[in-house]
Design a protein around this motif. Structure first.
Motif, mmCIF file in Angstrom:
data_model
loop_
_atom_site.group_PDB
_atom_site.id
_atom_site.type_symbol
_atom_site.label_atom_id
_atom_site.label_comp_id
_atom_site.label_asym_id
_atom_site.label_seq_id
_atom_site.Cartn_x
_atom_site.Cartn_y
_atom_site.Cartn_z
ATOM 1 N N ARG A 101 -106.594 90.198 -8.205
ATOM 2 C CA ARG A 101 -105.636 89.435 -9.010
ATOM 3 C C ARG A 101 -105.564 87.997 -8.503
ATOM 4 N N THR A 102 -105.462 87.065 -9.428
ATOM 5 C CA THR A 102 -105.299 85.658 -9.095
ATOM 6 C C THR A 102 -104.145 85.096 -9.907
ATOM 7 N N ASP A 103 -103.205 84.459 -9.243
ATOM 8 C CA ASP A 103 -102.115 83.783 -9.928
ATOM 9 C C ASP A 103 -102.542 82.335 -10.161
ATOM 10 N N VAL A 104 -102.338 81.864 -11.389
ATOM 11 C CA VAL A 104 -102.679 80.482 -11.718
ATOM 12 C C VAL A 104 -101.519 79.831 -12.459
ATOM 13 N N ARG A 105 -101.447 78.527 -12.314
ATOM 14 C CA ARG A 105 -100.522 77.723 -13.112
ATOM 15 C C ARG A 105 -101.384 76.882 -14.039
ATOM 16 N N LEU A 106 -101.093 76.977 -15.329
ATOM 17 C CA LEU A 106 -101.833 76.239 -16.334
ATOM 18 C C LEU A 106 -100.933 75.159 -16.918
ATOM 19 N N ALA A 107 -101.431 73.955 -16.951
ATOM 20 C CA ALA A 107 -100.730 72.865 -17.624
ATOM 21 C C ALA A 107 -101.703 72.307 -18.653
ATOM 22 N N ALA A 108 -101.235 72.154 -19.863
ATOM 23 C CA ALA A 108 -102.092 71.610 -20.918
ATOM 24 C C ALA A 108 -101.293 70.599 -21.717
ATOM 25 N N GLY A 109 -101.980 69.574 -22.158
ATOM 26 C CA GLY A 109 -101.346 68.554 -22.982
ATOM 27 C C GLY A 109 -102.282 68.106 -24.069
ATOM 28 N N VAL A 110 -101.701 67.729 -25.192
ATOM 29 C CA VAL A 110 -102.476 67.182 -26.307
ATOM 30 C C VAL A 110 -101.746 65.956 -26.842
ATOM 31 N N LEU A 111 -102.523 65.090 -27.433
ATOM 32 C CA LEU A 111 -101.945 63.949 -28.128
ATOM 33 C C LEU A 111 -102.081 64.159 -29.621
ATOM 34 N N ARG A 112 -101.201 63.547 -30.356
ATOM 35 C CA ARG A 112 -101.230 63.612 -31.818
ATOM 36 C C ARG A 112 -102.594 63.162 -32.352
ATOM 37 N N THR A 113 -103.251 62.274 -31.618
ATOM 38 C CA THR A 113 -104.551 61.739 -32.033
ATOM 39 C C THR A 113 -105.724 62.646 -31.680
ATOM 40 N N GLY A 114 -105.452 63.805 -31.040
ATOM 41 C CA GLY A 114 -106.491 64.798 -30.816
ATOM 42 C C GLY A 114 -106.945 65.006 -29.386
ATOM 43 N N GLU A 115 -106.710 64.063 -28.497
ATOM 44 C CA GLU A 115 -107.146 64.212 -27.109
ATOM 45 C C GLU A 115 -106.405 65.365 -26.444
ATOM 46 N N SER A 116 -107.060 65.984 -25.467
ATOM 47 C CA SER A 116 -106.425 67.069 -24.712
ATOM 48 C C SER A 116 -106.819 66.970 -23.244
ATOM 49 N N TRP A 117 -105.984 67.554 -22.398
ATOM 50 C CA TRP A 117 -106.280 67.665 -20.975
ATOM 51 C C TRP A 117 -105.582 68.900 -20.432
ATOM 52 N N CYS A 118 -106.256 69.603 -19.526
ATOM 53 C CA CYS A 118 -105.711 70.804 -18.882
ATOM 54 C C CYS A 118 -105.847 70.673 -17.373
ATOM 55 N N ALA A 119 -104.858 71.194 -16.668
ATOM 56 C CA ALA A 119 -104.896 71.263 -15.211
ATOM 57 C C ALA A 119 -104.644 72.711 -14.814
ATOM 58 N N VAL A 120 -105.420 73.197 -13.847
ATOM 59 C CA VAL A 120 -105.319 74.584 -13.417
ATOM 60 C C VAL A 120 -105.187 74.617 -11.892
ATOM 61 N N ARG A 121 -104.108 75.263 -11.429
ATOM 62 C CA ARG A 121 -103.872 75.425 -9.987
ATOM 63 C C ARG A 121 -103.836 76.918 -9.674
ATOM 64 N N SER A 122 -104.562 77.308 -8.663
ATOM 65 C CA SER A 122 -104.574 78.691 -8.203
ATOM 66 C C SER A 122 -103.614 78.824 -7.027
ATOM 67 N N ARG A 123 -102.867 79.908 -6.998
ATOM 68 C CA ARG A 123 -101.954 80.135 -5.877
ATOM 69 C C ARG A 123 -102.730 80.209 -4.563
ATOM 70 N N SER A 124 -103.951 80.734 -4.614
ATOM 71 C CA SER A 124 -104.742 80.876 -3.396
ATOM 72 C C SER A 124 -105.318 79.538 -2.913
ATOM 73 N N HIS A 125 -105.274 78.514 -3.741
ATOM 74 C CA HIS A 125 -105.728 77.164 -3.368
ATOM 75 C C HIS A 125 -104.648 76.177 -3.811
#
Length: 191
Positions: free
Chosen positions: A142-166
């Motif tokens: 099992r791996t615990d992760v935190r996911l953060a995602a964002g989008v702009l109205r104009t279509g751009e996106s970005w995601c950040a992923v953090r693992s509890r183990s790192h």
């Protein structure tokens, strides 16, 4: 850490860089709260800081000096506004399906913790949802992760992923489509 572009890709736009920075900051904000928080998901409106300051000059007194300085040199700089009073929902997908944003909102972001297991861990799970969750929680891979995602109205996106183990800021991975389902659900809030 995942890099933003490969040599064959074009350089990121200032708008994408602003979104990347906003999503990273939102993820760090969630990291400061620690793991296993009471809130299952946090949702943020993203607004261009310069536009927000033009519409509401008193906002300057509420923003950190660093945000004001960054906004002064970068017209794409984004301010995130955590949303309170969200509608009742049993899943993140259901929550996002209920959201829509006014034109003043340039983008949206969400941060959520998830449990990841290898596909084979889901074979032979008990039928009872609580027993199945207990089995997944006890799985050795099992791996615990935190996911953060964002989008702009104009279509751009970005995601950040953090693992509890790192669990350090320098080991947070990121890319525009790291969590495609979450990105698409956020984009749907602008349709």
């Amino acid at each position: 850490m995942v890099t933003m572009t490969s040599p064959a890709e074009t350089a990121p736009t200032p708008r994408l860089l602003a979104l990347r920075d906003a999503v990273r900051e939102i993820e760090r904000h969630a990291a400061d709260r620690g793991w296993d928080g009471e809130v299952t998901a946090s949702v943020f409106a993203l607004v261009r800081t310069t536009d927000a300051l033009s519409a509401t000059p008193d906002l300057a007194g509420e923003l950190p000096e660093t945000a004001l300085a960054e906004a002064a040199s970068d017209p794409e700089h984004l301010t995130s506004i955590e949303q309170d009073g969200l509608p009742e929902a049993t899943t993140l997908e259901e929550l996002l399906a209920q959201l829509a944003w006014p034109e003043q909102v340039d983008g949206a972001a969400v941060v959520v913790e998830r449990l990841m297991v290898p596909p084979e861990a889901e074979q032979g799970l008990p039928q009872d949802p609580e027993e199945a969750m207990a089995a997944l929680m006890a799985h050795p891979d099992r791996t615990d992760v935190r996911l953060a995602a964002g989008v702009l109205r104009t279509g751009e996106s970005w995601c950040a992923v953090r693992s509890r183990s790192h669990d350090t800021d320098d080991e947070v991975a990121g890319s525009p489509e790291a969590v495609p389902g979450l990105v698409e659900a956020l984009r749907a809030t602008f349709r």
